[in-house]
Design a protein around this motif. Sequence first.
Motif, PDB file in Angstrom:
ATOM      1  N   MET A   1      45.530  21.336  43.650  1.00  0.00           N
ATOM      2  CA  MET A   1      44.317  22.132  43.716  1.00  0.00           C
ATOM      3  C   MET A   1      44.119  22.859  42.391  1.00  0.00           C
ATOM      4  O   MET A   1      45.016  23.510  41.879  1.00  0.00           O
ATOM      5  N   ASN A   2      42.945  22.730  41.819  1.00  0.00           N
ATOM      6  CA  ASN A   2      42.624  23.441  40.591  1.00  0.00           C
ATOM      7  C   ASN A   2      42.366  24.908  40.887  1.00  0.00           C
ATOM      8  O   ASN A   2      41.866  25.250  41.950  1.00  0.00           O
ATOM      9  N   LYS A   3      42.686  25.745  39.914  1.00  0.00           N
ATOM     10  CA  LYS A   3      42.421  27.172  40.080  1.00  0.00           C
ATOM     11  C   LYS A   3      40.934  27.451  39.907  1.00  0.00           C
ATOM     12  O   LYS A   3      40.258  26.811  39.104  1.00  0.00           O
ATOM     13  N   ILE A   4      40.438  28.399  40.668  1.00  0.00           N
ATOM     14  CA  ILE A   4      39.059  28.860  40.528  1.00  0.00           C
ATOM     15  C   ILE A   4      39.022  29.815  39.348  1.00  0.00           C
ATOM     16  O   ILE A   4      39.858  30.715  39.244  1.00  0.00           O
ATOM     17  N   GLU A   5      38.074  29.599  38.449  1.00  0.00           N
ATOM     18  CA  GLU A   5      37.952  30.455  37.272  1.00  0.00           C
ATOM     19  C   GLU A   5      36.890  31.525  37.494  1.00  0.00           C
ATOM     20  O   GLU A   5      35.760  31.218  37.871  1.00  0.00           O
ATOM     21  N   VAL A   6      37.270  32.770  37.271  1.00  0.00           N
ATOM     22  CA  VAL A   6      36.362  33.905  37.383  1.00  0.00           C
ATOM     23  C   VAL A   6      36.207  34.496  35.982  1.00  0.00           C
ATOM     24  O   VAL A   6      37.195  34.894  35.373  1.00  0.00           O
ATOM     25  N   GLU A   7      34.973  34.495  35.486  1.00  0.00           N
ATOM     26  CA  GLU A   7      34.688  35.011  34.143  1.00  0.00           C
ATOM     27  C   GLU A   7      33.812  36.249  34.252  1.00  0.00           C
ATOM     28  O   GLU A   7      32.661  36.167  34.693  1.00  0.00           O
ATOM     29  N   ILE A   8      34.335  37.392  33.840  1.00  0.00           N
ATOM     30  CA  ILE A   8      33.609  38.657  33.905  1.00  0.00           C
ATOM     31  C   ILE A   8      33.019  38.947  32.534  1.00  0.00           C
ATOM     32  O   ILE A   8      33.748  39.039  31.549  1.00  0.00           O
ATOM     33  N   CYS A   9      31.697  39.088  32.469  1.00  0.00           N
ATOM     34  CA  CYS A   9      31.048  39.389  31.201  1.00  0.00           C
ATOM     35  C   CYS A   9      31.341  40.841  30.829  1.00  0.00           C
ATOM     36  O   CYS A   9      31.134  41.754  31.626  1.00  0.00           O
ATOM     37  N   MET A  10      31.815  41.043  29.611  1.00  0.00           N
ATOM     38  CA  MET A  10      32.107  42.380  29.105  1.00  0.00           C
ATOM     39  C   MET A  10      31.216  42.725  27.919  1.00  0.00           C
ATOM     40  O   MET A  10      31.532  43.608  27.129  1.00  0.00           O
ATOM     41  N   GLY A  11      30.092  42.014  27.797  1.00  0.00           N
ATOM     42  CA  GLY A  11      29.130  42.330  26.748  1.00  0.00           C
ATOM     43  C   GLY A  11      28.575  43.730  26.957  1.00  0.00           C
ATOM     44  O   GLY A  11      28.719  44.333  28.026  1.00  0.00           O
ATOM     45  N   THR A  12      27.924  44.268  25.945  1.00  0.00           N
ATOM     46  CA  THR A  12      27.446  45.647  25.990  1.00  0.00           C
ATOM     47  C   THR A  12      26.563  45.929  27.197  1.00  0.00           C
ATOM     48  O   THR A  12      26.790  46.888  27.936  1.00  0.00           O
ATOM     49  N   THR A  13      25.549  45.092  27.420  1.00  0.00           N
ATOM     50  CA  THR A  13      24.636  45.338  28.540  1.00  0.00           C
ATOM     51  C   THR A  13      25.370  45.279  29.871  1.00  0.00           C
ATOM     52  O   THR A  13      25.199  46.163  30.722  1.00  0.00           O
ATOM     53  N   CYS A  14      26.182  44.261  30.070  1.00  0.00           N
ATOM     54  CA  CYS A  14      26.922  44.142  31.330  1.00  0.00           C
ATOM     55  C   CYS A  14      27.873  45.322  31.511  1.00  0.00           C
ATOM     56  O   CYS A  14      27.997  45.862  32.605  1.00  0.00           O
ATOM     57  N   PHE A  15      28.534  45.716  30.430  1.00  0.00           N
ATOM     58  CA  PHE A  15      29.475  46.826  30.527  1.00  0.00           C
ATOM     59  C   PHE A  15      28.757  48.109  30.940  1.00  0.00           C
ATOM     60  O   PHE A  15      29.193  48.815  31.838  1.00  0.00           O
ATOM     61  N   ILE A  16      27.623  48.375  30.307  1.00  0.00           N
ATOM     62  CA  ILE A  16      26.849  49.572  30.634  1.00  0.00           C
ATOM     63  C   ILE A  16      26.313  49.504  32.063  1.00  0.00           C
ATOM     64  O   ILE A  16      26.240  50.508  32.760  1.00  0.00           O
ATOM     65  N   MET A  17      25.965  48.297  32.511  1.00  0.00           N
ATOM     66  CA  MET A  17      25.368  48.130  33.842  1.00  0.00           C
ATOM     67  C   MET A  17      26.413  47.994  34.956  1.00  0.00           C
ATOM     68  O   MET A  17      26.062  47.709  36.086  1.00  0.00           O
ATOM     69  N   GLY A  18      27.686  48.170  34.629  1.00  0.00           N
ATOM     70  CA  GLY A  18      28.681  48.212  35.693  1.00  0.00           C
ATOM     71  C   GLY A  18      29.880  47.301  35.578  1.00  0.00           C
ATOM     72  O   GLY A  18      30.749  47.318  36.454  1.00  0.00           O
ATOM     73  N   ALA A  19      29.969  46.492  34.539  1.00  0.00           N
ATOM     74  CA  ALA A  19      31.106  45.586  34.430  1.00  0.00           C
ATOM     75  C   ALA A  19      32.423  46.336  34.274  1.00  0.00           C
ATOM     76  O   ALA A  19      33.483  45.801  34.609  1.00  0.00           O
ATOM     77  N   GLU A  20      32.354  47.562  33.813  1.00  0.00           N
ATOM     78  CA  GLU A  20      33.576  48.362  33.695  1.00  0.00           C
ATOM     79  C   GLU A  20      34.282  48.452  35.052  1.00  0.00           C
ATOM     80  O   GLU A  20      35.499  48.327  35.128  1.00  0.00           O
ATOM     81  N   SER A  21      33.508  48.612  36.113  1.00  0.00           N
ATOM     82  CA  SER A  21      34.114  48.705  37.444  1.00  0.00           C
ATOM     83  C   SER A  21      34.662  47.360  37.923  1.00  0.00           C
ATOM     84  O   SER A  21      35.469  47.315  38.855  1.00  0.00           O
ATOM     85  N   LEU A  22      34.251  46.276  37.290  1.00  0.00           N
ATOM     86  CA  LEU A  22      34.717  44.948  37.684  1.00  0.00           C
ATOM     87  C   LEU A  22      36.076  44.612  37.084  1.00  0.00           C
ATOM     88  O   LEU A  22      36.686  43.613  37.455  1.00  0.00           O
ATOM     89  N   GLN A  23      36.547  45.430  36.166  1.00  0.00           N
ATOM     90  CA  GLN A  23      37.838  45.150  35.535  1.00  0.00           C
ATOM     91  C   GLN A  23      38.979  45.133  36.545  1.00  0.00           C
ATOM     92  O   GLN A  23      39.978  44.456  36.345  1.00  0.00           O
ATOM     93  N   GLU A  24      38.828  45.856  37.644  1.00  0.00           N
ATOM     94  CA  GLU A  24      39.865  45.869  38.669  1.00  0.00           C
ATOM     95  C   GLU A  24      39.982  44.524  39.388  1.00  0.00           C
ATOM     96  O   GLU A  24      40.967  44.259  40.069  1.00  0.00           O
ATOM     97  N   LEU A  25      38.968  43.657  39.223  1.00  0.00           N
ATOM     98  CA  LEU A  25      39.005  42.348  39.887  1.00  0.00           C
ATOM     99  C   LEU A  25      40.233  41.542  39.502  1.00  0.00           C
ATOM    100  O   LEU A  25      40.810  40.859  40.340  1.00  0.00           O
ATOM    101  N   ALA A  26      40.610  41.596  38.247  1.00  0.00           N
ATOM    102  CA  ALA A  26      41.763  40.817  37.798  1.00  0.00           C
ATOM    103  C   ALA A  26      43.003  41.149  38.619  1.00  0.00           C
ATOM    104  O   ALA A  26      43.684  40.244  39.106  1.00  0.00           O
ATOM    105  N   SER A  27      43.273  42.419  38.811  1.00  0.00           N
ATOM    106  CA  SER A  27      44.473  42.788  39.569  1.00  0.00           C
ATOM    107  C   SER A  27      44.314  42.477  41.060  1.00  0.00           C
ATOM    108  O   SER A  27      45.257  42.038  41.708  1.00  0.00           O
TER     109      SER A  27
END
Length: 87
Positions: free
Chosen positions: A1-27
């Motif tokens: 089974m291949n691993k599912i890849e999750v890519e979180i955008c950390m660009g400026t707009t995404c970061f300002i719009m909430g991607a900072e809170s998505l950093q916990e997804l990795a853990s």
Amino acid sequence: MNKIEVEICMGTTCFIMGAESLQELASILQRKYPDKVDTKGIVCHGFCNTDCQYSKAPYVKVAGDVISEATVEKVLAAVEKKLGEEA
């Protein structure tokens, strides 16, 4: 089974719009699905720089599918759906 890849955008707009809170997804995903999911931050997916069909930042890709206005809950649901499809 291949691993599912999750890519979180950390660009400026995404970061300002909430991607900072998505950093916990990795853990979270590493704990729940250590052998099934790979998570990484992306400098920018480029979706906010174009006239595209996606709604609003922040953006996350789950196995190539784009999630706009991403939240931890939305991403977890998408990962669980993908895992169910592969079962």
